[in-house]
Enzyme design. Structure first.
Site, PDB file in Angstrom:
ATOM      1  N   GLY A   1       0.790  -1.212   0.000  1.00 49.04           N
ATOM      2  CA  GLY A   1       0.000   0.000   0.000  1.00 49.04           C
ATOM      3  C   GLY A   1       0.827   1.269   0.000  1.00 49.04           C
TER       4      GLY A   1
ATOM      5  N   TYR B   1     -12.562   3.324  13.927  1.00 54.28           N
ATOM      6  CA  TYR B   1     -11.536   3.829  13.016  1.00 54.28           C
ATOM      7  C   TYR B   1     -11.449   5.354  13.108  1.00 54.28           C
ATOM      8  CZ  TYR B   1      -9.201   4.951   8.591  1.00 54.28           C
ATOM      9  OH  TYR B   1      -8.352   5.455   7.640  1.00 54.28           O
TER      10      TYR B   1
END
Length: 294
Positions: free
Chosen positions: A35, A188
């Site tokens: 990523g 999150y």
């Protein structure tokens, strides 16, 4: 001139053998095996920076280091292994970094987990019993930062970059571990706002001539494993996220900028709680307590 690709990287400084190597800094990137972290590592290797790569899988970590050395003809990046869901491993990670280098110019706190798959949408806990997303996305980076801060200050001027998000949720200090009303999205968002808040707080505590601290939302729904498994679609390219993050790492114009949140390259406002001095101070004290108890 000796070809650095045929020289033992353990004994030869690439700056003495490769004229392309111009960046004198040492940069630690957490979550560097795929990523954004891996793509940023490639960009910084092309710049010639000395890299320390963190991952939690030894095979993937070694493969990333070997590929970077082969692709850019530089010294093989040093690798450090740790599962950030275990704060004892985070402490060992910091010790490994201190043992590997006498200076650290940049810490990119990038590793984390998303709001859903592949890490699940239901509430889970870390090795220390903390809500998993708060532990991995925030507490691990907080502990790593405080453990490495003396090294960063000794390497002044240094930079800390927190890879956060525009997806933020206010912290409930009466229920930081979200035992009530849990959702992966809330967890999150709380962890990402905590990153930004502690970054603001640290920026107030450390002179920018020693260490600058900034946070950013690098891009929206980049084609990373987390996004593809949970969202199934992308918005921005990985290159956009790398560009925004690389700017905070390397741009000379950012040398004295600290205590800011950026949406890509744009100066932005975080959630209002990030500007509440009392909330920031409480988070700092709670974070010290939680990491000390682990």
């Amino acid at each position: 001139m000796t070809d650095p690709r045929t020289t033992d990287p353990r004994t030869t400084d690439p700056r003495t053998t490769d004229p392309r190597t111009t960046d004198p800094r040492t940069v630690l990137i957490t979550g560097a095996t795929d990523g954004l972290g891996r793509a940023l590592a490639d960009q910084l290797a092309a710049d010639g920076a000395t890299l320390i790569l963190h991952g939690r899988d030894r095979g993937r970590l070694d493969r990333a280091a070997d590929e970077i050395r082969a692709a850019y003809g530089v010294r093989r990046p040093h690798t450090v292994l740790a599962d950030l869901a275990d704060l004892a491993q985070v402490r060992r990670l910091a010790a490994d970094v201190r043992g590997a280098t006498g200076r650290l110019d940049v810490l990119v706190s990038n590793a984390g987990i998303g709001s859903g798959q592949p890490d699940g949408r239901t509430r889970r806990t870390s090795a220390d019993g903390y809500e998993l997303r708060f532990a991995v996305n925030y507490l691990a980076g907080f502990l790593l930062t405080t453990e490495l801060l003396p090294l960063l200050r000794a390497s002044a001027p240094a930079r800390i970059i927190n890879v956060a998000s525009i997806g933020q949720h206010p912290l409930d200090f009466d229920d930081l571990m979200i035992t009530r009303g849990y959702s992966g999205t809330r967890a999150y968002g709380q962890s990402k706002l905590a990153q930004i808040m502690s970054g603001f707080e640290l920026a107030d505590r450390v002179p920018p001539s020693e260490v600058t601290v900034n946070s950013l939302h690098p891009a929206t729904y980049m084609p990373t494993k987390i996004v593809l498994e949970e969202v199934g679609r992308t918005v921005d390219s990985l290159a956009e996220g790398v560009s925004a993050t690389h700017r905070l790492v390397a741009d000379a114009a950012m040398a004295a900028v600290t205590g800011r949140f950026f949406d890509r390259a744009r100066d932005a406002r975080a959630n209002a709680q990030a500007y509440d001095a009392a909330a920031r101070a409480e988070l700092w004290q709670r974070s010290l307590q939680l990491t000390a108890e682990a």
